[in-house]
Design a protein around this motif. Sequence first.
Motif, short mmCIF file in Angstrom:
data_model
loop_
_atom_site.label_atom_id
_atom_site.label_comp_id
_atom_site.label_asym_id
_atom_site.label_seq_id
_atom_site.Cartn_x
_atom_site.Cartn_y
_atom_site.Cartn_z
N LEU A 152 0.76 -1.16 -0.02
CA LEU A 152 0.15 -0.02 0.02
C LEU A 152 0.83 1.32 -0.18
CD1 LEU A 152 -2.54 -1.23 2.82
CD2 LEU A 152 -2.74 -1.30 0.22
N SER A 153 0.25 2.35 -0.53
CA SER A 153 0.96 3.73 -0.45
C SER A 153 -0.15 4.59 -0.24
CB SER A 153 1.77 3.91 -1.76
OG SER A 153 0.55 4.02 -2.81
N MET A 154 0.24 6.01 -0.04
CA MET A 154 -0.59 7.14 0.06
C MET A 154 -1.49 7.42 -1.14
SD MET A 154 -0.19 8.04 3.33
CE MET A 154 -1.23 9.81 3.00
N ALA A 155 -1.14 6.87 -2.18
CA ALA A 155 -1.87 6.79 -3.36
C ALA A 155 -3.26 6.27 -3.53
CB ALA A 155 -1.17 6.64 -4.62
N ASP A 156 -3.14 4.82 -2.40
CA ASP A 156 -4.25 4.07 -2.48
C ASP A 156 -5.42 4.76 -1.63
OD1 ASP A 156 -3.20 2.06 -4.00
OD2 ASP A 156 -1.85 1.61 -2.29
N LEU A 157 -5.33 5.76 -0.86
CA LEU A 157 -6.18 6.26 0.16
C LEU A 157 -7.44 6.73 -0.62
CD1 LEU A 157 -4.43 8.82 2.46
CD2 LEU A 157 -5.25 6.77 3.22
N PRO A 158 -7.72 7.20 -1.71
CA PRO A 158 -8.86 7.67 -2.42
C PRO A 158 -9.60 6.26 -2.83
CG PRO A 158 -7.28 9.04 -3.37
CD PRO A 158 -6.49 7.87 -2.58
N LEU A 159 -8.94 5.20 -3.31
CA LEU A 159 -9.38 3.78 -3.42
C LEU A 159 -10.02 3.39 -2.04
CD1 LEU A 159 -9.80 1.45 -5.64
CD2 LEU A 159 -7.59 0.59 -4.41
N PHE A 160 -9.43 3.37 -1.06
CA PHE A 160 -9.88 2.71 0.05
C PHE A 160 -11.08 3.69 0.72
CE2 PHE A 160 -6.23 0.09 -0.49
CZ PHE A 160 -6.44 -0.88 0.45
N GLY A 161 -10.79 4.86 0.51
CA GLY A 161 -12.08 5.77 1.16
C GLY A 161 -13.17 5.90 0.47
N VAL A 162 -13.21 5.52 -0.91
CA VAL A 162 -14.47 5.26 -1.67
C VAL A 162 -15.04 3.89 -1.17
CG1 VAL A 162 -15.51 4.54 -3.80
CG2 VAL A 162 -14.05 6.54 -3.57
N GLY A 163 -14.33 2.98 -1.04
CA GLY A 163 -14.96 1.76 -0.65
C GLY A 163 -15.42 1.71 0.83
N LEU A 164 -14.69 2.38 1.83
CA LEU A 164 -15.25 2.60 3.03
C LEU A 164 -16.72 3.18 3.12
CD1 LEU A 164 -11.84 3.14 4.99
CD2 LEU A 164 -13.11 1.28 5.36
N LEU A 165 -16.47 4.16 2.30
CA LEU A 165 -17.86 5.15 2.48
C LEU A 165 -18.93 4.43 1.84
CD1 LEU A 165 -19.40 7.73 2.71
CD2 LEU A 165 -18.32 8.27 0.42
N PHE A 166 -18.87 3.69 0.83
CA PHE A 166 -20.16 2.83 0.37
C PHE A 166 -20.24 1.73 0.84
CE2 PHE A 166 -19.28 5.55 -3.42
CZ PHE A 166 -20.55 5.46 -4.15
N SER A 167 -19.21 1.15 1.81
CA SER A 167 -19.73 0.23 2.49
C SER A 167 -20.31 0.34 3.66
CB SER A 167 -18.16 -0.64 2.97
OG SER A 167 -18.60 -1.61 3.93
N PHE A 168 -20.00 1.67 4.34
CA PHE A 168 -20.69 2.27 5.53
C PHE A 168 -22.18 2.38 5.14
CE2 PHE A 168 -22.15 6.33 7.47
CZ PHE A 168 -22.60 5.77 8.42
N VAL A 169 -22.56 3.10 4.07
CA VAL A 169 -23.82 3.48 3.62
C VAL A 169 -24.80 2.43 3.51
CG1 VAL A 169 -25.22 4.72 1.96
CG2 VAL A 169 -23.12 5.79 2.77
N SER A 170 -24.33 1.37 2.57
CA SER A 170 -24.99 0.19 2.26
C SER A 170 -25.21 -0.60 3.44
CB SER A 170 -24.40 -0.66 1.41
OG SER A 170 -23.20 -0.71 1.46
N ALA A 171 -24.05 -0.91 4.36
CA ALA A 171 -24.23 -1.53 5.66
C ALA A 171 -25.34 -0.93 6.77
CB ALA A 171 -22.86 -1.76 6.25
N TRP A 172 -25.19 0.25 6.64
CA TRP A 172 -26.13 1.15 7.52
C TRP A 172 -27.71 0.69 7.20
CZ3 TRP A 172 -29.79 5.20 7.03
CH2 TRP A 172 -30.50 5.67 8.11
#
Length: 261
Positions: free
Chosen positions: A212-232
Amino acid sequence: MDTVLLAKAAVMGVVEGLTEFLPISSTGHLILAGALLGFDDEKAKVFDIAIQTGAILAVIIVYWNRLRDTARALPTSRMARRFTLNVLIAFIPAVILGLLFGKAIKAHLFTPVVVASTFIIGGFIILWAEKRPQSDARIQNLDSMTPLDAFKVGLVQCLAMIPGTSRSGATIIGGMLLGLSRRAATDFSFFLAIPTLIGAGAYSLYKERALLSMADLPLFGVGLLFSFVSAWICVRWLLAYISTHNFVPFAWYRIAFGLVV
């Protein structure tokens, strides 16, 4: 970052959030979705585990009042301490077996054939569990659980190390077979998911940090956001659903999905 890659991350986040807490195996769906999207390299495998944290945040928010009240009552309430101890006891088997066999399982069992097989077998187990009358359940709420009950559920959760089994399916249906009511088993599955999935995500990120690198933050951020909303959305729907329905439709879904795969 490539917008197509971000779109794939969003899709994977939705798949994770919608399937993590239903008895249909988030890992199985993520493996198959990743294969279809071409999102299945080593970094993607870390991504799949890491975005579980977004789903867990949804559980924490939904159950915030219970979690807050338990934390406040720990110094004075025997019930709060027993509840916390039960969650920790149930968490321990997955930690031990995960450290011992996790690498071997990922190397040999993360295949479509295994996923399809466990989908079908799990479906028939759900049908069997749902034939038992709920009136026979000896544990109607979490306050009635003993440490031994929690340990047994923790052992059953370890079956979810086999992809396609479903962590929530193992703990909910296993809990029902062990004497918990449908609601008690579902609630305990959610609470047990908090340390289990946070621990798995943190361990995976630490172990594979070289990928991993800092360049992966947007990728992981998008995944976390959509995971949170759909799980809620999914968690709130499931809690309403089980008040008047059983898990039989999920069993037939698992069987049909496994046959298609």
